[in-house]
Design an enzyme around this catalytic site. Sequence first.
Site, PDB file in Angstrom:
ATOM      1  N   THR A 113     -19.873   7.940   5.190  1.00 49.99           N
ATOM      2  CA  THR A 113     -20.387   7.789   3.822  1.00 49.99           C
ATOM      3  C   THR A 113     -19.703   6.630   3.077  1.00 49.99           C
ATOM      4  OG1 THR A 113     -18.718   9.235   2.882  1.00 49.99           O
ATOM      5  CG2 THR A 113     -20.750  10.285   3.659  1.00 49.99           C
ATOM      6  N   ASP A 205      -2.339  -6.609   4.577  1.00 54.24           N
ATOM      7  CA  ASP A 205      -2.305  -5.161   4.348  1.00 54.24           C
ATOM      8  C   ASP A 205      -0.940  -4.786   3.764  1.00 54.24           C
ATOM      9  OD1 ASP A 205      -3.791  -2.394   5.608  1.00 54.24           O
ATOM     10  OD2 ASP A 205      -1.676  -2.275   5.030  1.00 54.24           O
ATOM     11  N   ASP A 208       1.059  -2.076   5.732  1.00 49.60           N
ATOM     12  CA  ASP A 208       1.620  -2.589   6.984  1.00 49.60           C
ATOM     13  C   ASP A 208       2.784  -3.530   6.723  1.00 49.60           C
ATOM     14  OD1 ASP A 208      -0.021  -1.197   8.696  1.00 49.60           O
ATOM     15  OD2 ASP A 208      -1.527  -2.787   8.812  1.00 49.60           O
TER      16      ASP A 208
END
Length: 214
Positions: A113, A205, A208
Amino acid sequence: MTFKAPPNLHIVDHPLVLHKLSLMRDKATPTAVFRQLLREISLLLGYEVSRDLPMTTMHIETPVAPMEAPVIKGKKLVIVSVLRAGNGLLEGMLDLIPSARVGHIGLYRDPKTLQPVQYYMKVPEDIAERRTIVVDPMLATGNSVAAAVSRLKEKGAKELRLVTLLAAPEGIARFHAEHPEVPIYTAALDSHLNEHGYIVPGLGDAGDRMFGTK
Ligand code: URA
């Protein structure tokens, strides 16, 4: 996209913030340095987001004279970290405001979704009586932090603010459409999102880079 910055967007473009942010953006910056810089920037962002806290006075005596000294008024703060990258901003904020209570909220994106699904939430029971500062370093699509703020409102949170490190116009527009009354504090407004939902030029990121997971 045509983007009009909302009036309650605060870009904290102090030279110290911008300098530290540039070091963080550099992909050659090691994990430990990245984390330390984020902690330092969060102090500076925390300074700005707490600028208009209501004040009162308390009677004290200095070694020289009595005085009515300014102190922050009663209402206390809760800082809510959006997992996991929010924790990088949380630590510095707590250095600055050690008496703040802390909440955590975790959401992931359902691959089918594409909607955010909450997997964790723990916030102080009296959140409705506190000012709430939500911390999440990357305002990219804005979907997860908008959902996080909706959940916090369901818990009674009222005077909310969002602190991010980097924001994309798409994320600001999305967040502001759902929560127009919530001020956004960010160190920089970047150009756009790429096809993978990363902020450009961004810093990659954030999770990360701060935890060394990639
Ligand atoms: N989350 C990140 O950590 N980085 C981005 O650029 C976008 C979302």
